[in-house]
Motif scaffolding. Sequence first.
Motif, PDB file in Angstrom:
ATOM      1  N   GLY A  28       0.792  -1.226   0.000  1.00 32.70           N
ATOM      2  CA  GLY A  28       0.000   0.000   0.000  1.00 32.70           C
ATOM      3  C   GLY A  28       0.823   1.273   0.000  1.00 32.70           C
ATOM      4  O   GLY A  28       0.269   2.373  -0.126  1.00 32.70           O
ATOM      5  N   VAL A  29       2.146   1.157   0.128  1.00 33.52           N
ATOM      6  CA  VAL A  29       3.021   2.326   0.091  1.00 33.52           C
ATOM      7  C   VAL A  29       3.116   2.909  -1.321  1.00 33.52           C
ATOM      8  O   VAL A  29       3.444   4.088  -1.487  1.00 33.52           O
ATOM      9  CB  VAL A  29       4.424   1.943   0.627  1.00 33.52           C
ATOM     10  CG1 VAL A  29       5.471   3.016   0.326  1.00 33.52           C
ATOM     11  CG2 VAL A  29       4.355   1.695   2.131  1.00 33.52           C
ATOM     12  N   VAL A  30       2.809   2.107  -2.342  1.00 34.44           N
ATOM     13  CA  VAL A  30       2.981   2.575  -3.726  1.00 34.44           C
ATOM     14  C   VAL A  30       2.189   3.853  -4.004  1.00 34.44           C
ATOM     15  O   VAL A  30       2.749   4.832  -4.526  1.00 34.44           O
ATOM     16  CB  VAL A  30       2.646   1.465  -4.731  1.00 34.44           C
ATOM     17  CG1 VAL A  30       2.755   1.990  -6.169  1.00 34.44           C
ATOM     18  CG2 VAL A  30       3.593   0.280  -4.546  1.00 34.44           C
ATOM     19  N   PRO A  31       0.890   3.934  -3.711  1.00 30.16           N
ATOM     20  CA  PRO A  31       0.192   5.211  -3.952  1.00 30.16           C
ATOM     21  C   PRO A  31       0.734   6.356  -3.105  1.00 30.16           C
ATOM     22  O   PRO A  31       0.673   7.524  -3.527  1.00 30.16           O
ATOM     23  CB  PRO A  31      -1.274   4.898  -3.622  1.00 30.16           C
ATOM     24  CG  PRO A  31      -1.253   3.644  -2.826  1.00 30.16           C
ATOM     25  CD  PRO A  31      -0.057   2.882  -3.285  1.00 30.16           C
ATOM     26  N   LEU A  32       1.281   6.057  -1.938  1.00 36.69           N
ATOM     27  CA  LEU A  32       1.930   7.088  -1.121  1.00 36.69           C
ATOM     28  C   LEU A  32       3.146   7.649  -1.849  1.00 36.69           C
ATOM     29  O   LEU A  32       3.353   8.867  -1.901  1.00 36.69           O
ATOM     30  CB  LEU A  32       2.333   6.495   0.233  1.00 36.69           C
ATOM     31  CG  LEU A  32       3.221   7.353   1.130  1.00 36.69           C
ATOM     32  CD1 LEU A  32       2.504   8.630   1.566  1.00 36.69           C
ATOM     33  CD2 LEU A  32       3.667   6.544   2.358  1.00 36.69           C
ATOM     34  N   LEU A  68      -6.267   8.430  -9.485  1.00 38.95           N
ATOM     35  CA  LEU A  68      -5.701   7.358 -10.302  1.00 38.95           C
ATOM     36  C   LEU A  68      -6.765   6.373 -10.788  1.00 38.95           C
ATOM     37  O   LEU A  68      -6.459   5.468 -11.561  1.00 38.95           O
ATOM     38  CB  LEU A  68      -4.633   6.601  -9.498  1.00 38.95           C
ATOM     39  CG  LEU A  68      -3.337   7.372  -9.209  1.00 38.95           C
ATOM     40  CD1 LEU A  68      -2.517   6.646  -8.136  1.00 38.95           C
ATOM     41  CD2 LEU A  68      -2.519   7.557 -10.479  1.00 38.95           C
ATOM     42  N   GLY A  69      -7.994   6.543 -10.320  1.00 38.26           N
ATOM     43  CA  GLY A  69      -9.088   5.682 -10.756  1.00 38.26           C
ATOM     44  C   GLY A  69      -9.150   4.351 -10.041  1.00 38.26           C
ATOM     45  O   GLY A  69      -9.786   3.410 -10.529  1.00 38.26           O
ATOM     46  N   GLY A  78      -2.605  -3.256 -12.604  1.00 40.69           N
ATOM     47  CA  GLY A  78      -2.856  -2.121 -13.485  1.00 40.69           C
ATOM     48  C   GLY A  78      -2.050  -0.898 -13.109  1.00 40.69           C
ATOM     49  O   GLY A  78      -1.584  -0.145 -13.984  1.00 40.69           O
ATOM     50  N   LEU A  79      -1.846  -0.688 -11.815  1.00 38.53           N
ATOM     51  CA  LEU A  79      -1.080   0.464 -11.354  1.00 38.53           C
ATOM     52  C   LEU A  79       0.380   0.355 -11.780  1.00 38.53           C
ATOM     53  O   LEU A  79       0.990   1.335 -12.222  1.00 38.53           O
ATOM     54  CB  LEU A  79      -1.186   0.580  -9.832  1.00 38.53           C
ATOM     55  CG  LEU A  79      -0.471   1.762  -9.178  1.00 38.53           C
ATOM     56  CD1 LEU A  79      -0.959   3.089  -9.757  1.00 38.53           C
ATOM     57  CD2 LEU A  79      -0.665   1.739  -7.663  1.00 38.53           C
ATOM     58  N   PHE A  80       0.948  -0.842 -11.682  1.00 38.47           N
ATOM     59  CA  PHE A  80       2.336  -1.027 -12.101  1.00 38.47           C
ATOM     60  C   PHE A  80       2.467  -0.903 -13.620  1.00 38.47           C
ATOM     61  O   PHE A  80       3.476  -0.374 -14.114  1.00 38.47           O
ATOM     62  CB  PHE A  80       2.879  -2.361 -11.602  1.00 38.47           C
ATOM     63  CG  PHE A  80       3.503  -2.257 -10.245  1.00 38.47           C
ATOM     64  CD1 PHE A  80       4.867  -2.134 -10.087  1.00 38.47           C
ATOM     65  CD2 PHE A  80       2.711  -2.251  -9.103  1.00 38.47           C
ATOM     66  CE1 PHE A  80       5.448  -2.007  -8.840  1.00 38.47           C
ATOM     67  CE2 PHE A  80       3.268  -2.130  -7.839  1.00 38.47           C
ATOM     68  CZ  PHE A  80       4.652  -2.006  -7.712  1.00 38.47           C
ATOM     69  N   ALA A  81       1.459  -1.351 -14.361  1.00 35.67           N
ATOM     70  CA  ALA A  81       1.469  -1.147 -15.806  1.00 35.67           C
ATOM     71  C   ALA A  81       1.459   0.345 -16.126  1.00 35.67           C
ATOM     72  O   ALA A  81       2.167   0.812 -17.030  1.00 35.67           O
ATOM     73  CB  ALA A  81       0.275  -1.839 -16.443  1.00 35.67           C
ATOM     74  N   ALA A  82       0.666   1.120 -15.381  1.00 38.73           N
ATOM     75  CA  ALA A  82       0.606   2.562 -15.588  1.00 38.73           C
ATOM     76  C   ALA A  82       1.954   3.221 -15.300  1.00 38.73           C
ATOM     77  O   ALA A  82       2.368   4.157 -15.999  1.00 38.73           O
ATOM     78  CB  ALA A  82      -0.485   3.173 -14.702  1.00 38.73           C
ATOM     79  N   LEU A  83       2.663   2.732 -14.288  1.00 46.96           N
ATOM     80  CA  LEU A  83       3.971   3.296 -13.957  1.00 46.96           C
ATOM     81  C   LEU A  83       4.964   3.118 -15.095  1.00 46.96           C
ATOM     82  O   LEU A  83       5.654   4.057 -15.499  1.00 46.96           O
ATOM     83  CB  LEU A  83       4.518   2.663 -12.675  1.00 46.96           C
ATOM     84  CG  LEU A  83       3.853   3.077 -11.359  1.00 46.96           C
ATOM     85  CD1 LEU A  83       4.340   2.211 -10.216  1.00 46.96           C
ATOM     86  CD2 LEU A  83       4.116   4.555 -11.061  1.00 46.96           C
ATOM     87  N   VAL A  84       5.059   1.914 -15.641  1.00 44.64           N
ATOM     88  CA  VAL A  84       6.052   1.677 -16.703  1.00 44.64           C
ATOM     89  C   VAL A  84       5.603   2.256 -18.037  1.00 44.64           C
ATOM     90  O   VAL A  84       6.434   2.481 -18.926  1.00 44.64           O
ATOM     91  CB  VAL A  84       6.379   0.180 -16.853  1.00 44.64           C
ATOM     92  CG1 VAL A  84       6.995  -0.365 -15.579  1.00 44.64           C
ATOM     93  CG2 VAL A  84       5.162  -0.633 -17.247  1.00 44.64           C
ATOM     94  N   ALA A 118       0.978   7.121 -14.828  1.00 38.79           N
ATOM     95  CA  ALA A 118       0.594   7.397 -13.439  1.00 38.79           C
ATOM     96  C   ALA A 118       0.887   8.855 -13.125  1.00 38.79           C
ATOM     97  O   ALA A 118       2.037   9.230 -12.879  1.00 38.79           O
ATOM     98  CB  ALA A 118       1.335   6.467 -12.477  1.00 38.79           C
ATOM     99  N   VAL A 119      -0.103   9.696 -13.197  1.00 42.04           N
ATOM    100  CA  VAL A 119      -0.051  11.151 -12.997  1.00 42.04           C
ATOM    101  C   VAL A 119       0.624  11.836 -14.183  1.00 42.04           C
ATOM    102  O   VAL A 119       0.028  12.640 -14.880  1.00 42.04           O
ATOM    103  CB  VAL A 119       0.632  11.542 -11.670  1.00 42.04           C
ATOM    104  CG1 VAL A 119       0.613  13.064 -11.492  1.00 42.04           C
ATOM    105  CG2 VAL A 119      -0.028  10.861 -10.487  1.00 42.04           C
TER     106      VAL A 119
END
Length: 263
Positions: free
Chosen positions: A37-41, A119-120, A152-158, A162-163
Amino acid sequence: MLATSGAKVAVRIDDLDRGTTVLSGDDFVTLPVAGLGVVPLLIEVAARFEDGTLDPLEIIDRASFDRVEVGGLWQHLKAPALPLADIAVLAAAGGDTTAANALIERVGLPAVHARIEQLGLRRVALIDRFRDHRGPDDAPHVALGSAAEFAGLFAALVNSEAVSAGVSAQVAEWLSLNQDLSLVASATGLDPFAHFNDEHGLLFIDKTGRDAGVRAEAGVLAGPRAGVSYALIVCFDDLSISHRLRAHEAFRSLGIELMEYVF
């Protein structure tokens, strides 16, 4: 095998090139994810660095918030204060709970909640700081999430989605330093302390989460043949070392399958 023994297992694997789902199982279920859960932080911190509302060199004194000893290096260091940029590295690379709490204290949980909404993400929540002991008045878990949304969040990062491209790159860089390669990544053969530029062309970023009866990991693994984003969450009865090792073996088995897929 884990599911038949009463464990809750959620998994999601997406092919980054094709945009298709390779594997899913209860990936919509919201489960405890501990340090994952630290990732969105980290995303919120990086976004504030980029827009100038937070100074990466701002010094934070660890005596300014409640001490926690459940994990990490900062509690053992002589330096009582560090800049925010270094604290973010400790939180991402070493699963440092003191560093994560410092970031939570500085930006505030409401801001992280707003970022998660932006981030949806509908099944991800950072709901509390890290604690040595959780009492009846405390939230039962640090964070919750689903395998589908973390993959999905990690896909958005690479994919620099993501933002912004800059925020995505900064968070991906922090996560590429993660030294916990004991779960899915145990099948990669990577050096836990130096795997940013692998000589065999393996791209890997991840974040793990650990708590009593909880193991979680999400990340991106890419090789010469394919690239995937993935997430695996296992909640189990931590009754013995055997129960724990059985959960860990599920992560290693997934890692082997992912390595075969990308190579």
